[in-house]
Design a protein around this motif. Structure first.
Motif, PDB file in Angstrom:
ATOM      1  N   LEU A  21       9.085  -0.059   2.048  1.00 49.48           N
ATOM      2  CA  LEU A  21      10.024   0.357   0.265  1.00 49.48           C
ATOM      3  C   LEU A  21      10.063   1.854  -0.632  1.00 49.48           C
ATOM      4  O   LEU A  21       8.923   2.803  -0.458  1.00 49.48           O
ATOM      5  N   LEU A  22      10.827   2.525  -0.182  1.00 53.92           N
ATOM      6  CA  LEU A  22      11.199   4.166  -0.461  1.00 53.92           C
ATOM      7  C   LEU A  22      10.909   3.312  -2.162  1.00 53.92           C
ATOM      8  O   LEU A  22      11.882   3.506  -2.902  1.00 53.92           O
ATOM      9  N   LYS A  23       9.307   4.356  -2.395  1.00 54.33           N
ATOM     10  CA  LYS A  23       9.586   4.288  -4.625  1.00 54.33           C
ATOM     11  C   LYS A  23       9.660   6.057  -4.987  1.00 54.33           C
ATOM     12  O   LYS A  23      10.231   6.190  -5.592  1.00 54.33           O
TER      13      LYS A  23
ATOM     14  N   LEU B  48       5.926   2.039   0.203  1.00 51.86           N
ATOM     15  CA  LEU B  48       5.692   1.036  -0.372  1.00 51.86           C
ATOM     16  C   LEU B  48       5.440   0.292   1.691  1.00 51.86           C
ATOM     17  O   LEU B  48       6.419   0.638   1.492  1.00 51.86           O
ATOM     18  N   CYS B  49       4.528   0.123   1.517  1.00 50.58           N
ATOM     19  CA  CYS B  49       4.128  -0.429   2.701  1.00 50.58           C
ATOM     20  C   CYS B  49       3.467  -1.723   2.959  1.00 50.58           C
ATOM     21  O   CYS B  49       2.787  -1.914   2.445  1.00 50.58           O
TER      22      CYS B  49
ATOM     23  N   THR C  86       1.193  -0.859  -0.239  1.00 50.08           N
ATOM     24  CA  THR C  86       0.250   0.721  -0.008  1.00 50.08           C
ATOM     25  C   THR C  86       0.839   1.091   0.397  1.00 50.08           C
ATOM     26  O   THR C  86       2.163   1.445   0.355  1.00 50.08           O
ATOM     27  N   GLU C  87       0.970   2.160  -0.591  1.00 51.55           N
ATOM     28  CA  GLU C  87       0.987   3.774  -0.783  1.00 51.55           C
ATOM     29  C   GLU C  87       1.095   4.611  -0.307  1.00 51.55           C
ATOM     30  O   GLU C  87      -0.358   4.851   0.736  1.00 51.55           O
ATOM     31  N   LYS C  88       1.890   4.914   0.735  1.00 49.31           N
ATOM     32  CA  LYS C  88       1.282   5.958   1.887  1.00 49.31           C
ATOM     33  C   LYS C  88       2.413   7.458   1.247  1.00 49.31           C
ATOM     34  O   LYS C  88       3.843   6.701   1.078  1.00 49.31           O
ATOM     35  N   GLU C  89       2.466   8.625   1.451  1.00 46.66           N
ATOM     36  CA  GLU C  89       2.988   9.608   1.122  1.00 46.66           C
ATOM     37  C   GLU C  89       3.340  10.535   2.833  1.00 46.66           C
ATOM     38  O   GLU C  89       2.515  10.353   3.561  1.00 46.66           O
ATOM     39  N   VAL C  90       4.514  10.672   2.943  1.00 48.40           N
ATOM     40  CA  VAL C  90       5.314  10.967   4.186  1.00 48.40           C
ATOM     41  C   VAL C  90       5.840  12.152   3.687  1.00 48.40           C
ATOM     42  O   VAL C  90       6.672  12.682   3.289  1.00 48.40           O
TER      43      VAL C  90
END
Length: 545
Positions: free
Chosen positions: A33-35, A99-100, A11-15
């Motif tokens: 994972l760093l996208k 990505l988590c 799942t994608e997460k914005e930081v």
């Protein structure tokens, strides 16, 4: 199929910039994972208080992550009932996307692909440690330092035929081959033909110069031959590691210098036993020059020798380019052994260049306790420009020089030098022993030398100043003879021989025989055809620009 299944679970997460993704000591439940973007790695350190000598714990920046990097991998190799803790804190250095993989999805994936857990366990638990231990300059790391180093490692996977980097790219990373095979190639500028310089297999490494000199262009192109997994370390992270562990980067420099000596086959270093190379490397420095920088000017005093580790150097005489020196070439070696030698050309870099340099003093210092070895090197390099010390310390040189002096009826000076040198070493040994020195034996031997060579009217009287002779006689007759009694006279007779006899010796058949014995650095026909020239017996590898 496995990769697609794994990707669907992420799942994608914005930081946002400045946001902490995880903190050291928190439970490690998620794999990341760093996208996109950039993350910072922070580790525990202690800050000293200058006022009261106390210290407090803080988090210090260690290195950065760029796509595609990952962290939280320990979730794959620990039991679900024994949740690991984060060893570092991770913070967004800029707006990023990660990505988590949640704990629930991780369990589902491992249940479907159970073989993955075993492979990851080998990689993350013992495989990386083993590969690091196979790198010579990292092999002796303490376990605690090894843990810190691993925190900054990145992983790079290459498919067959995929290029890791191209020749000329700026180098900022060092690589260790975990598995697979790569080829290091150069492309011919005229034909475009690929020339394979070397194949690199698992447990081998490359790119260590990037850790020391930022942005140095890559000297070749690296391409994967097979599916390959690389461990990489960025220069920024490596220097943070050095600060934290107080390791000395000169260890790596020495290793590289030693490998350069072996790789480039510098002729007059080939006479030096391999076991002494590390000590020789201690005497070298690494010097970096930008494009169009002057290394030295024509007419400057010569006091250094250079090897081109990377880059290119133009040689100009009377402002005209006469040669172009490339990687592996060396120049300035005459300065190591010939006194007061001015530079015969101006040397200028044509692009960013890395040189290994050795000063005259360092070169002499390396040979301080092995004058015989220095003599052989000096004779090979200097030949007819050699000094008398090179001749008298060389086994064949002293033999032929003595023969020449006998023909001149002037052998008493060299005989005296032999005997007082032997006396000095013998007396020094006695003085350095644990037992009281036998002063009577020293005194008796000194008296014999005075009667044989120094007293006025002796059969083998040597040509030294009356003041010096008087001082030696008075010291011996006063019963004060020591190892250094004849030290000044030892040097005096050699100075006089150099002044009065060396020039004629260099014109003799004995000297020609000596040169045939030691062998000079003759310029090969192929080198001569490209502009090579002989200079005082040394070889200058040149290619006409």
């Amino acid at each position: 199929k496995m990769a697609r299944s794994f990707a669907k679970l992420l799942t994608e997460k914005e930081v946002a910039k400045g946001m902490w993704v995880c903190r050291r000591g928190e439970k490690c439940e998620t794999f990341y994972l760093l996208k996109e973007g950039k993350l910072g790695i922070y580790i525990k350190s202690r800050k000293e208080n200058a006022t009261n000598s106390s210290s407090r714990e803080q988090e210090s920046f260690y290195g950065s992550m760029n796509p595609i990097s990952f962290f939280g991998e320990n979730v794959f190799i620990t039991d679900k009932n024994r949740m690991p803790m984060h060893k570092t804190s991770i913070r967004a250095l800029e707006k990023s996307k990660i990505l988590c993989l949640s704990p629930k999805d991780k369990e589902a994936f491992l249940k479907q692909y159970s073989e993955v857990k075993g492979q990851l366990h080998v990689l993350l638990q013992s495989g990386i440690d083993k590969r690091i231990s196979q790198v010579s300059f990292l092999a002796d790391l303490k376990p605690s330092d090894l843990v810190k180093l691993k925190l900054g490692l990145h992983y790079t996977h290459l498919r067959p035929g995929q290029v890791l980097f191209y020749e000329g790219d700026p180098g900022m990373e060092f690589f260790i081959v975990y598995a697979g095979e790569l080829k290091i190639v150069h492309f011919d500028a005229k034909t475009g033909e690929e020339i394979v310089l070397k194949k690199v297999n698992k447990a081998e490494c490359f790119g260590e110069i990037s850790l020391m000199l930022p942005g140095i262009p890559r000297t070749a192109t690296v391409i994967a031959n097979t599916p390959t997994l690389l461990l990489s370390l960025h220069r920024e992270t490596f220097h943070s590691f050095l600060k934290i562990t107080n390791l000395d980067i000169s260890v790596i420099m020495r290793e590289r210098i030693v490998n350069t000596f072996k790789k480039f086959h510098i002729p007059f270093f080939e006479a030096i036993p391999q076991k002494h190379f590390h000590q020789l490397a201690l005497e070298c420095k690494v010097e970096s020059f930008g494009p169009e920088e002057v290394i030295f000017q024509e007419g400057d005093p010569g006091n250094k020798f250079y090897i081109i580790s990377f880059g290119e150097v133009a040689v100009n005489v009377d402002k005209k380019r006469v040669a172009l020196l490339k990687q592996g070439s060396y120049f300035g070696e005459i300065a190591l052994v010939v006194e007061d030698t001015p530079r015969t050309a101006t040397c200028i870099t044509t692009r960013q260049t890395v040189l290994l340099s050795m000063s005259k003093d360092s070169f002499r210092g390396f040979f301080a306790d092995r004058p015989e070895a220095l003599a052989d090197v000096e004779l090979k390099i200097a030949q007819k420009k050699c000094q008398i010390r090179s001749i008298i310390y060389h086994p064949k040189g002293i033999e032929l020089f003595t023969k020449f002096l006998e023909e001149q009826y002037a052998e008493e000076s060299i005989e005296f030098w032999h005997e007082v040198r032997a006396y000095r070493k013998w007396a020094q040994t006695l003085e350095a022993s644990d037992y009281p020195p036998d002063l009577k034996r020293v005194q008796d031997r000194a008296q014999e030398l005075v009667e044989k060579y120094i007293r006025e009217g002796s059969k083998r009287q040597v040509n030294i100043s009356s003041v010096m002779a008087k001082a030696v006689i008075e010291e011996v007759e006063a019963g004060k003879a020591t190892a250094s009694t004849f030290a000044e006279t030892e040097g005096e007779v050699i100075t006089l021989l150099s002044r009065d006899k060396l020039g004629n010796f260099k014109q003799s058949a004995e000297f020609r025989k000596l040169m045939q014995t030691v062998g000079g650095y003759e310029v090969a026909a192929s080198t001569r055809a490209k502009g090579g020239r002989k200079r005082g017996g040394s070889q200058v590898q040149m290619q006409v620009a």
